[in-house]
Motif scaffolding. Structure first.
Motif, PDB file in Angstrom:
ATOM      1  N   MET A 149     -29.489  99.409 -45.320  1.00  0.00           N
ATOM      2  CA  MET A 149     -29.993  98.957 -43.459  1.00  0.00           C
ATOM      3  C   MET A 149     -31.602  99.080 -43.629  1.00  0.00           C
ATOM      4  SD  MET A 149     -26.744 100.329 -41.703  1.00  0.00           S
ATOM      5  CE  MET A 149     -26.650 101.696 -42.267  1.00  0.00           C
ATOM      6  N   LEU A 150     -32.025  98.103 -43.546  1.00  0.00           N
ATOM      7  CA  LEU A 150     -33.797  98.150 -43.350  1.00  0.00           C
ATOM      8  C   LEU A 150     -33.647  98.435 -41.713  1.00  0.00           C
ATOM      9  CD1 LEU A 150     -33.262  95.538 -46.022  1.00  0.00           C
ATOM     10  CD2 LEU A 150     -35.576  95.243 -46.007  1.00  0.00           C
ATOM     11  N   PHE A 151     -34.797  99.194 -41.105  1.00  0.00           N
ATOM     12  CA  PHE A 151     -35.628  99.091 -39.857  1.00  0.00           C
ATOM     13  C   PHE A 151     -37.278  98.730 -39.777  1.00  0.00           C
ATOM     14  CE2 PHE A 151     -31.504 102.446 -40.950  1.00  0.00           C
ATOM     15  CZ  PHE A 151     -30.417 102.597 -39.950  1.00  0.00           C
ATOM     16  N   SER A 159     -28.619  94.800 -44.664  1.00  0.00           N
ATOM     17  CA  SER A 159     -27.958  93.840 -43.170  1.00  0.00           C
ATOM     18  C   SER A 159     -30.043  94.692 -42.814  1.00  0.00           C
ATOM     19  CB  SER A 159     -27.029  94.008 -42.860  1.00  0.00           C
ATOM     20  OG  SER A 159     -27.161  96.228 -42.919  1.00  0.00           O
ATOM     21  N   GLY A 160     -29.323  94.730 -41.230  1.00  0.00           N
ATOM     22  CA  GLY A 160     -30.586  95.143 -40.472  1.00  0.00           C
ATOM     23  C   GLY A 160     -31.756  93.833 -40.227  1.00  0.00           C
ATOM     24  N   ASP A 161     -32.972  94.742 -39.884  1.00  0.00           N
ATOM     25  CA  ASP A 161     -33.861  93.976 -40.139  1.00  0.00           C
ATOM     26  C   ASP A 161     -34.734  93.480 -40.862  1.00  0.00           C
ATOM     27  OD1 ASP A 161     -34.437  94.393 -37.142  1.00  0.00           O
ATOM     28  OD2 ASP A 161     -35.158  96.780 -37.336  1.00  0.00           O
ATOM     29  N   THR A 162     -34.078  92.082 -41.430  1.00  0.00           N
ATOM     30  CA  THR A 162     -33.649  91.344 -42.625  1.00  0.00           C
ATOM     31  C   THR A 162     -33.897  90.012 -42.649  1.00  0.00           C
ATOM     32  OG1 THR A 162     -33.248  90.739 -44.797  1.00  0.00           O
ATOM     33  CG2 THR A 162     -31.911  92.045 -43.714  1.00  0.00           C
ATOM     34  N   ARG A 177     -37.199 100.000 -33.980  1.00  0.00           N
ATOM     35  CA  ARG A 177     -36.183 100.674 -34.416  1.00  0.00           C
ATOM     36  C   ARG A 177     -37.040 102.335 -33.561  1.00  0.00           C
ATOM     37  NH1 ARG A 177     -33.536  96.769 -33.029  1.00  0.00           N
ATOM     38  NH2 ARG A 177     -33.757  94.863 -34.426  1.00  0.00           N
TER      39      ARG A 177
END
Lengths: 164, 389
Positions: free
Chosen positions: B296-298, B232-235, B302
């Motif tokens: 979790m990708l940032f 999830s996150g920036d993906t 961010r």
């Protein structure tokens, strides 16, 4: 208020009177009454042969077992970091705007309570929220308008009595 | 999958063979119990909830306990921020999980099992109950004595800790117990109890289906099998993906990043933050960075201060309050980084906070307080400037 005693008794008959039956009983009371009133907790204590303090101590540990009156529909918006990144704030603002309440409050008609909560398990589809047990994902302010309108229409035909 | 990027997709968890007839169970209960335990040990399977305890040993210990009142509990209290893989198993292939639970019950000699489902997943109850009804019918036909009950959580993260979960199932506040004794010796109602994660049971069932030899072809020496990742996150590819363990984080980012990945939080708020410069040297697996699967990708837009602040608010709220290091520590870390940001405290105060987080790691009673230091130190040390300015 008198009907709480037979109700609690029926739940104890259904789930049992062991200590391990306490949570299922409290969970069902919250699901139907939208609150764990003092009277209800005292009755549960009597049925299960526990002290009222013990019942309250257990109930107050769990964030979903509300001991303060909540609305018929409890809205819990996910506030995880991913939800924040995907626009949680706009969702909460829209809800506040439509319902004319702030986070933590209940509408005067007792219909909706607005809360924020920790990760509800939909980080791949944020922003997300629960209304009672039902999850809503990929939220947008426009979707919020529709969803709430649906509940408002639904609520009018339902004259469920609340215990406060 | 292109072998060059070192990332191998697998499809066994959701793949074929979610039998509503419970054929794997039927086959397994005709085998010797010791043989199954040995298979699970030889498979190298380790708990999929995050802690990674060898599953076969857990089963062996519980099986070796005297008495005939024993329990199997499936930990479906998936509460780690950024985790949702169990949701997919519970919704798509609950039969595989139930079958794994039943095999475990057979092996350790339990006739009662429970699924502890987080309150947030209440919406699944009707479907799960229907599958349990089917299971009970199939079990009766097999002459196999096991009852599986659903128990609900009520919104407490700490109940994912196995002893807190057991306290909660006993109708109490979900406060972790002192260990030892471990649940395999004294668990639910003081009896030997195996508590395993949803995905662990699915894996155990899979080992009984495909055999040890096939299973150990997946993954690496220290990390056998595949793993579900909650991404999830920036993906652009958010969702549940099944991958072989032992991959490099750089390969992972190449596949799932948005070409601007600044950091990956491996293992949720309780896990570690890995900055870009360490992607290439980080292995995802028990030989490197173990994880329950939350990724979790940032990206570079961010603020890592904001990320850490969110995690600390989470811990501060979810700390059960039983032990002082965690209760007070979580509060003070949160207040501390806020004070530094407002410049009411000097930047050097960060060192004091790092010491506090180390103390929490040593002195806290359970995994919650012990793991706050993971994200705290890995974010603070790699992004000092963002904490101060």
């Amino acid at each position: 208020m008198n009907q709480i005693q037979p109700y609690v008794r029926s739940l104890a008959d259904k789930y049992g009177r062991e200590r391990e039956c306490l949570l299922p009983i409290l969970q069902e009371i919250v699901a139907t009454e939208h609150v764990l009133s003092q009277d209800a907790m005292v009755e549960v204590a009597k049925e299960l042969n526990l002290s009222a303090a013990e019942v309250y101590g257990t109930a107050s540990f769990y964030s979903f077992l509300n001991t303060k009156p909540h609305g018929k529909y409890v809205i819990r918006v996910c506030k995880s970091i991913v939800a924040e990144m995907k626009g949680k704030k706009e969702i909460v603002d829209k809800l506040c705007d439509i319902l004319k309440i702030r986070v933590g409050e209940t509408t005067p008609d007792g219909r909706f309570t607005l809360l924020e909560t920790n990760d509800i398990g939909w980080s791949d589809q944020e922003p997300s929220m629960l209304i009672n047990e039902k999850p809503y994902t990929y939220l947008t302010p426009e979707k919020i308008v529709q969803i709430i309108a649906g509940y408002q229409a639904n609520g009018k035909s339902n004259n469920h009595q609340q215990i406060n | 999958m292109a072998p060059s990027n070192g990332l191998k997709r697998v499809d066994v968890i959701f793949g074929a063979y979610a039998s509503t007839k419970y054929l794997i169970l039927q086959k397994s209960i005709r085998r010797e119990k010791q043989e199954i335990i040995q298979d699970i040990i030889d498979s190298g399977l380790r708990g999929r909830g995050g802690a990674g305890f060898p599953t076969g040993l857990k089963w062996k210990f519980a099986a070796a306990q005297p008495g005939n009142e024993k329990y199997v509990i499936c930990n479906a209290d998936e509460g780690e921020p950024g985790t949702f893989k169990d949701r997919e198993i519970l919704m798509k292939v609950p039969q595989k999980m139930i079958s794994g639970m039943a095999i475990c019950a057979y092996v350790i000699g339990a006739t009662k099992a429970y699924i502890y489902l987080r309150g947030e997943y209440q919406f699944m109850v009707p479907d799960l109950q229907m599958e349990l009804d089917n299971f009970h019918e199939q079990a009766r036909e097999m002459n196999f004595d096991l009852t599986i009950e659903l128990r609900m959580g009520s919104g407490a993260y700490v109940c994912g800790e196995e002893t807190a979960l057991i306290e909660s199932m006993e109708g109490k506040r979900g406060e972790p117990r002192n260990k030892p004794p471990f649940p395999v010796v004294e668990g639910f109602h003081g009896k030997p109890t195996v508590v395993n994660n949803v995905e662990t049971f699915v894996n155990a069932n899979m080992i009984c289906r495909i055999g040890v030899e096939e299973f150990i072809k997946l993954g690496t020496q220290d990390s056998r099998g595949s793993k579900l990742f909650s991404i999830s996150g920036d993906t652009p590819k958010a969702g549940v993906h099944e991958l072989e363990l032992g991959m490099k984080l750089s390969d992972f980012v190449a596949e799932f990043g948005d070409d601007d990945t600044k950091a990956v939080q491996v293992g949720g708020a309780a896990g570690f933050c890995v900055p870009r410069k360490k992607f290439d040297s980080t292995i995802i697996g028990f030989e490197g960075m173990p994880t329950g699967g939350s990724m979790m990708l940032f990206n570079s837009s961010r603020s890592m201060y904001h990320v850490l602040h969110n995690y600390l608010e989470f811990f501060e709220e979810e700390s059960c309050g039983q032990c002082t290091p965690c209760r007070v520590g979580c509060q003070q870390l949160l207040l501390g980084i806020e004070a530094i940001k407002r410049q009411e405290r000097p930047a050097s105060y960060l060192n004091q906070l790092l010491k506090l987080s180390e103390t929490m790691k040593i002195a806290s009673k359970c995994g919650l307080g012990q793991s706050v230091a993971n994200s705290f130190s890995s974010i603070v040390e790699n992004y000092v400037e963002e904490m101060i300015y």
